[in-house]
Design a protein around this motif. Sequence first.
Motif, PDB file in Angstrom:
ATOM      1  N   SER A 125      52.613 -49.016 -85.695  1.00  0.00           N
ATOM      2  CA  SER A 125      51.353 -49.764 -85.789  1.00  0.00           C
ATOM      3  C   SER A 125      51.317 -50.964 -84.854  1.00  0.00           C
ATOM      4  CB  SER A 125      51.116 -50.220 -87.234  1.00  0.00           C
ATOM      5  OG  SER A 125      52.139 -51.103 -87.660  1.00  0.00           O
ATOM      6  N   THR A 126      52.485 -51.533 -84.534  1.00  0.00           N
ATOM      7  CA  THR A 126      52.524 -52.735 -83.702  1.00  0.00           C
ATOM      8  C   THR A 126      52.596 -52.438 -82.206  1.00  0.00           C
ATOM      9  OG1 THR A 126      54.915 -52.793 -84.140  1.00  0.00           O
ATOM     10  CG2 THR A 126      53.512 -54.253 -85.462  1.00  0.00           C
ATOM     11  N   THR A 127      52.621 -51.165 -81.837  1.00  0.00           N
ATOM     12  CA  THR A 127      52.578 -50.816 -80.420  1.00  0.00           C
ATOM     13  C   THR A 127      51.216 -51.185 -79.847  1.00  0.00           C
ATOM     14  OG1 THR A 127      54.163 -48.994 -80.613  1.00  0.00           O
ATOM     15  CG2 THR A 127      52.639 -48.913 -78.759  1.00  0.00           C
ATOM     16  N   SER A 128      51.231 -51.860 -78.709  1.00  0.00           N
ATOM     17  CA  SER A 128      49.987 -52.287 -78.073  1.00  0.00           C
ATOM     18  C   SER A 128      49.965 -51.816 -76.623  1.00  0.00           C
ATOM     19  CB  SER A 128      49.865 -53.808 -78.105  1.00  0.00           C
ATOM     20  OG  SER A 128      50.875 -54.400 -77.291  1.00  0.00           O
ATOM     21  N   GLN A 129      48.828 -51.945 -76.000  1.00  0.00           N
ATOM     22  CA  GLN A 129      48.721 -51.579 -74.593  1.00  0.00           C
ATOM     23  C   GLN A 129      49.668 -52.416 -73.751  1.00  0.00           C
ATOM     24  OE1 GLN A 129      44.729 -51.595 -73.091  1.00  0.00           O
ATOM     25  NE2 GLN A 129      45.316 -50.899 -71.045  1.00  0.00           N
ATOM     26  N   GLU A 130      49.816 -53.684 -74.094  1.00  0.00           N
ATOM     27  CA  GLU A 130      50.712 -54.557 -73.337  1.00  0.00           C
ATOM     28  C   GLU A 130      52.159 -54.089 -73.433  1.00  0.00           C
ATOM     29  OE1 GLU A 130      52.178 -59.237 -73.047  1.00  0.00           O
ATOM     30  OE2 GLU A 130      50.782 -58.612 -74.631  1.00  0.00           O
ATOM     31  N   THR A 131      52.604 -53.716 -74.648  1.00  0.00           N
ATOM     32  CA  THR A 131      53.996 -53.274 -74.785  1.00  0.00           C
ATOM     33  C   THR A 131      54.238 -51.988 -73.991  1.00  0.00           C
ATOM     34  OG1 THR A 131      53.513 -52.049 -76.836  1.00  0.00           O
ATOM     35  CG2 THR A 131      54.259 -54.313 -77.064  1.00  0.00           C
ATOM     36  N   ILE A 132      53.265 -51.083 -73.985  1.00  0.00           N
ATOM     37  CA  ILE A 132      53.424 -49.828 -73.243  1.00  0.00           C
ATOM     38  C   ILE A 132      53.435 -50.096 -71.741  1.00  0.00           C
ATOM     39  CG2 ILE A 132      52.384 -47.609 -72.712  1.00  0.00           C
ATOM     40  CD1 ILE A 132      53.732 -47.736 -75.456  1.00  0.00           C
ATOM     41  N   GLU A 133      52.591 -50.992 -71.281  1.00  0.00           N
ATOM     42  CA  GLU A 133      52.583 -51.330 -69.851  1.00  0.00           C
ATOM     43  C   GLU A 133      53.923 -51.932 -69.435  1.00  0.00           C
ATOM     44  OE1 GLU A 133      49.190 -53.845 -69.529  1.00  0.00           O
ATOM     45  OE2 GLU A 133      47.771 -52.176 -69.299  1.00  0.00           O
ATOM     46  N   ARG A 134      54.492 -52.784 -70.268  1.00  0.00           N
ATOM     47  CA  ARG A 134      55.810 -53.356 -69.962  1.00  0.00           C
ATOM     48  C   ARG A 134      56.887 -52.287 -69.987  1.00  0.00           C
ATOM     49  NH1 ARG A 134      56.646 -59.567 -71.753  1.00  0.00           N
ATOM     50  NH2 ARG A 134      54.532 -60.334 -71.355  1.00  0.00           N
ATOM     51  N   LEU A 135      56.760 -51.336 -70.914  1.00  0.00           N
ATOM     52  CA  LEU A 135      57.714 -50.235 -70.985  1.00  0.00           C
ATOM     53  C   LEU A 135      57.697 -49.428 -69.697  1.00  0.00           C
ATOM     54  CD1 LEU A 135      59.608 -48.246 -72.483  1.00  0.00           C
ATOM     55  CD2 LEU A 135      57.531 -47.148 -73.371  1.00  0.00           C
ATOM     56  N   VAL A 136      56.516 -49.064 -69.236  1.00  0.00           N
ATOM     57  CA  VAL A 136      56.400 -48.280 -68.004  1.00  0.00           C
ATOM     58  C   VAL A 136      56.962 -49.058 -66.822  1.00  0.00           C
ATOM     59  CG1 VAL A 136      54.780 -47.259 -66.359  1.00  0.00           C
ATOM     60  CG2 VAL A 136      54.457 -46.905 -68.816  1.00  0.00           C
ATOM     61  N   HIS A 137      56.643 -50.343 -66.752  1.00  0.00           N
ATOM     62  CA  HIS A 137      57.168 -51.187 -65.668  1.00  0.00           C
ATOM     63  C   HIS A 137      58.694 -51.201 -65.694  1.00  0.00           C
ATOM     64  CE1 HIS A 137      58.304 -55.028 -63.690  1.00  0.00           C
ATOM     65  NE2 HIS A 137      57.346 -54.674 -62.848  1.00  0.00           N
ATOM     66  N   PHE A 138      59.272 -51.288 -66.880  1.00  0.00           N
ATOM     67  CA  PHE A 138      60.731 -51.300 -67.017  1.00  0.00           C
ATOM     68  C   PHE A 138      61.323 -49.968 -66.537  1.00  0.00           C
ATOM     69  CE2 PHE A 138      64.662 -50.479 -69.295  1.00  0.00           C
ATOM     70  CZ  PHE A 138      65.349 -51.676 -69.178  1.00  0.00           C
ATOM     71  N   ILE A 139      60.715 -48.856 -66.935  1.00  0.00           N
ATOM     72  CA  ILE A 139      61.206 -47.542 -66.532  1.00  0.00           C
ATOM     73  C   ILE A 139      61.164 -47.390 -65.018  1.00  0.00           C
ATOM     74  CG2 ILE A 139      60.655 -45.068 -66.589  1.00  0.00           C
ATOM     75  CD1 ILE A 139      59.796 -45.459 -69.517  1.00  0.00           C
ATOM     76  N   VAL A 140      60.057 -47.820 -64.409  1.00  0.00           N
ATOM     77  CA  VAL A 140      59.896 -47.698 -62.959  1.00  0.00           C
ATOM     78  C   VAL A 140      60.869 -48.604 -62.226  1.00  0.00           C
ATOM     79  CG1 VAL A 140      58.309 -48.063 -61.031  1.00  0.00           C
ATOM     80  CG2 VAL A 140      57.489 -46.967 -63.131  1.00  0.00           C
ATOM     81  N   GLU A 141      60.953 -49.871 -62.648  1.00  0.00           N
ATOM     82  CA  GLU A 141      61.806 -50.841 -61.972  1.00  0.00           C
ATOM     83  C   GLU A 141      63.288 -50.476 -62.056  1.00  0.00           C
ATOM     84  OE1 GLU A 141      61.022 -53.726 -60.103  1.00  0.00           O
ATOM     85  OE2 GLU A 141      59.176 -52.545 -60.084  1.00  0.00           O
ATOM     86  N   ASN A 142      63.667 -49.770 -63.111  1.00  0.00           N
ATOM     87  CA  ASN A 142      65.071 -49.407 -63.289  1.00  0.00           C
ATOM     88  C   ASN A 142      65.370 -47.970 -62.869  1.00  0.00           C
ATOM     89  OD1 ASN A 142      66.635 -51.716 -64.883  1.00  0.00           O
ATOM     90  ND2 ASN A 142      64.519 -51.658 -65.644  1.00  0.00           N
ATOM     91  N   ASN A 143      64.387 -47.352 -62.189  1.00  0.00           N
ATOM     92  CA  ASN A 143      64.577 -46.005 -61.643  1.00  0.00           C
ATOM     93  C   ASN A 143      65.022 -44.988 -62.697  1.00  0.00           C
ATOM     94  OD1 ASN A 143      63.831 -46.515 -58.955  1.00  0.00           O
ATOM     95  ND2 ASN A 143      65.842 -47.396 -58.531  1.00  0.00           N
TER      96      ASN A 143
END
Length: 288
Positions: A75-93
């Motif tokens: 329930s606490t997942t937000s668009q901001e948390t998902i955007e940060r997640l994707v950024h983390f995945i991309v930045e860390n290859n």
Amino acid sequence: MNIYHTQDVQSCKEEVESLLVKREAENNLPLGLLKNFPDSKSEQPPSLIYIKDHGRIVSMAMRTPPHLWILPSISTTSQETIERLVHFIVENNLELPGVLGEQQAVQWFIDACEQAGKFSAQLHMRQGIYRLDELRPIDLQSGELIVADQSHLSLAKQWFRQYAIELDEPMMKEQAEQTAESMISDQKMHLWVVDGEPVSMVNQARVTPNGVTINGVYTPDHFKKKGYATQATYHLSKKLLNSGYQFCSLYTDLDNPTSNSIYKRIGYVWAGNSVVYHIQTLKGTDEK
């Protein structure tokens, strides 16, 4: 917000399990994987990510290579948390073959991937997640549910292969023989048998703190439209509930009205939606 990336299943489980259990049926996949990973035959370690905001878990994602990323229903997942997640995945290859999970979270994930300009996403499947707490009575047919054994191995390999073809799952097809061997060895594969002949299969899958998942419901074409899948699913669900599980859960293909009607008839109730996307890295994009 702070993002934590680990391969330590136990430490991650301690952090996120209480949050996932709040929607236990919807989260049967991540809960089951966290519970069963120590016994997994995977040669690669999992990739586990959880996000904290002011010291509390607000979201998480996980992947067991070579499979897709999983986004649970939280329930606490937000668009901001998902955007940060994707950024983390991309930045860390980190590898990004695709994503599956709660519909809104996945849509935010796909939007963030496409905004990054490096990825192309394609919808693979829309799934419904159903939960059964109490069976509804149905018209019972002659036949019996049995646990598959080694004498059924050749048939099991063939049926798991055909099941994967029907679902358009190439990786599942490649692993069909291994899956058949494992399910029979673990006594999780069940067959509906009529007049001594197996006519449909259904399987016990992941276990969660209070429930169990059913999957791999398959009937060969020449046995379809005779109610065999309904009988098999009904009897395995009954067996599992009688053994002490509080509920059963399963995934359905929302674009297959036949399978959805089967489960509703037995007493399964919709719990949530899940979507599956395959993701490709665009050619010519720079990689870190």
